[in-house]
Write a protein that holds these residues in place. Structure first.
Motif, short mmCIF file in Angstrom:
data_model
loop_
_atom_site.label_atom_id
_atom_site.label_comp_id
_atom_site.label_asym_id
_atom_site.label_seq_id
_atom_site.Cartn_x
_atom_site.Cartn_y
_atom_site.Cartn_z
N LEU A 276 0.84 -1.19 0.00
CA LEU A 276 0.00 0.00 0.00
C LEU A 276 0.87 1.24 0.00
O LEU A 276 1.97 1.24 0.57
N SER A 277 0.37 2.30 -0.64
CA SER A 277 1.10 3.56 -0.66
C SER A 277 0.12 4.72 -0.58
O SER A 277 -0.76 4.88 -1.43
N ASP A 278 0.24 5.50 0.50
CA ASP A 278 -0.51 6.75 0.63
C ASP A 278 -2.02 6.54 0.49
O ASP A 278 -2.69 7.21 -0.29
N VAL A 279 -2.55 5.61 1.26
CA VAL A 279 -3.98 5.34 1.24
C VAL A 279 -4.70 6.32 2.15
O VAL A 279 -4.41 6.42 3.34
N ASP A 280 -5.64 7.05 1.58
CA ASP A 280 -6.49 7.97 2.33
C ASP A 280 -7.93 7.51 2.17
O ASP A 280 -8.44 7.41 1.05
N LEU A 281 -8.59 7.25 3.29
CA LEU A 281 -9.96 6.73 3.22
C LEU A 281 -10.67 7.03 4.53
O LEU A 281 -10.12 6.81 5.60
N CYS A 282 -11.89 7.54 4.41
CA CYS A 282 -12.75 7.73 5.58
C CYS A 282 -13.96 6.83 5.45
O CYS A 282 -14.55 6.72 4.37
N VAL A 283 -14.35 6.21 6.54
CA VAL A 283 -15.51 5.33 6.56
C VAL A 283 -16.53 5.90 7.52
O VAL A 283 -16.22 6.18 8.68
N ALA A 284 -17.75 6.08 7.04
CA ALA A 284 -18.81 6.65 7.87
C ALA A 284 -19.50 5.58 8.69
O ALA A 284 -19.64 4.44 8.26
N ARG A 285 -19.92 5.96 9.85
CA ARG A 285 -20.65 5.04 10.72
C ARG A 285 -21.93 4.58 10.01
O ARG A 285 -22.71 5.38 9.52
N GLY A 286 -22.12 3.26 9.94
CA GLY A 286 -23.34 2.71 9.37
C GLY A 286 -23.33 2.51 7.87
O GLY A 286 -24.31 2.02 7.32
N GLU A 287 -22.24 2.86 7.19
CA GLU A 287 -22.25 2.67 5.74
C GLU A 287 -21.76 1.28 5.35
O GLU A 287 -21.18 0.55 6.14
N PHE A 288 -22.03 0.93 4.10
CA PHE A 288 -21.56 -0.32 3.51
C PHE A 288 -20.57 0.06 2.43
O PHE A 288 -20.94 0.47 1.34
N LEU A 289 -19.29 -0.05 2.75
CA LEU A 289 -18.22 0.36 1.85
C LEU A 289 -17.55 -0.87 1.25
O LEU A 289 -17.14 -1.77 1.98
N SER A 290 -17.45 -0.92 -0.07
CA SER A 290 -16.72 -2.00 -0.73
C SER A 290 -15.38 -1.51 -1.22
O SER A 290 -15.28 -0.39 -1.76
N LEU A 291 -14.35 -2.33 -1.03
CA LEU A 291 -13.03 -2.10 -1.61
C LEU A 291 -12.93 -2.97 -2.85
O LEU A 291 -13.01 -4.20 -2.77
N LEU A 292 -12.77 -2.34 -4.00
CA LEU A 292 -12.75 -3.03 -5.28
C LEU A 292 -11.41 -2.79 -5.96
O LEU A 292 -10.96 -1.64 -6.05
N GLY A 293 -10.79 -3.85 -6.44
CA GLY A 293 -9.52 -3.68 -7.13
C GLY A 293 -8.98 -5.01 -7.61
O GLY A 293 -9.51 -6.07 -7.26
N PRO A 294 -7.91 -4.97 -8.38
CA PRO A 294 -7.33 -6.21 -8.92
C PRO A 294 -6.66 -7.04 -7.83
O PRO A 294 -6.38 -6.54 -6.73
#
Length: 269
Positions: free
Chosen positions: A40-58
């Motif tokens: 990983l390099s320089d990952v910036d990510l905020c996750v909101a309370r109660g959301e359904f977040l998918s991480l999609l990638g190769p």
């Protein structure tokens, strides 16, 4: 972000939280393993309370590494992971790609395992175990061994085991990847129902554009290794979603926009 017309914002999305307070944020997170591999390099990510977040990638882009860092199973080499409550909550559930059940133990005892590790007796844990098994439709299989279950049922046990801990955050690492399409669709619907009922925050790793669009309130698209967040796509559709959503024009628009974002993240045209 992608709106209903399929338009997508380009370029990184670090950090805005849609409709809710931040439960966890990653700022400039990097991970380099002892082998020298930079995951990983320089990952910036905020996750909101109660959301359904998918991480999609190769494959190999670091999606699973992000989950492990959030869970506290590993530490970032650079950057910072911050929790809205200042400390990482103890009630984080983790569902792995494989069910990882104890083959010598019955379903009931497999679900009891995380509670037993916390020092909870069988009598204390019984209401939680029964409720968890009922929630995934396995109340009649509590005495079965894993070898007696189908692949989909084993994954339900794994979900029940996480559910029994009453998690605030549920981390899921491609839990349905090895299942047939019919079983996968059914478990997608069951997961959405539980997410709404339980009020979880879910971070879900997948390779599937179509699964990510159906399940998510937001998709974070990652680049090839070293992984970073290239784009974010808001799936602006009401929940819970019916199977008819998969046949809708909106679903096709979201899938097309997500596929295009994934292609860009992988260096495509």
């Amino acid at each position: 972000m992608v709106q209903s017309n399929g338009a997508v914002s380009r370029g990184g999305a670090a950090g805005t939280v849609p409709n809710g307070s931040t439960i966890v944020s990653l700022s400039g997170v990097g991970k380099k393993f002892e082998s020298g591999t930079v995951a990983l390099s320089d990952v910036d990510l905020c996750v909101a309370r109660g959301e359904f977040l998918s991480l999609l990638g190769p494959s190999g882009c670091g999606k699973s590494t992000v989950l492990r860092l959030i869970a506290g199973l590993d530490r970032p080499t650079t950057g910072r992971i911050a929790w809205g409550g200042e400390r990482r909550p103890r009630d984080i559930g983790f569902v792995f790609q494989e069910p990882t059940l104890m083959p010598w133990a019955r379903v009931y005892d497999n679900v009891w395992l995380p509670l037993r590790l916390k020092g909870m007796s069988a009598r204390e844990a019984e209401p939680r175990i029964v409720e968890a098994l009922e929630s995934v439709g396995l109340q009649d299989f509590h005495r079965a061994y894993p070898r007696e279950l189908s692949g989909g049922m084993k994954m339900r046990v794994s979900i029940a085991r996480a559910l029994a801990t009453d998690p605030t955050v549920l981390l899921m690492d491609e839990p349905f990847a090895a299942l047939d399409e019919i079983t996968r669709f059914k478990l997608n619907d069951d997961l959405l129902r539980l997410w709404k009922e339980r009020g979880w925050t879910i971070i879900f790793v997948t390779h599937s554009v179509f699964e990510s669009v159906y399940l998510s309130t937001r998709i974070a698209v990652m680049t090839s290794r070293p992984g970073r967040i290239a784009e974010e796509i808001a799936i602006d559709e009401p929940s819970p979603r019916s199977p008819n959503f998969r046949m809708s024009a909106h679903y096709a628009d979201f899938a097309r926009a997500t596929s295009d974002a994934l292609s860009r993240a992988m260096g495509g045209a």
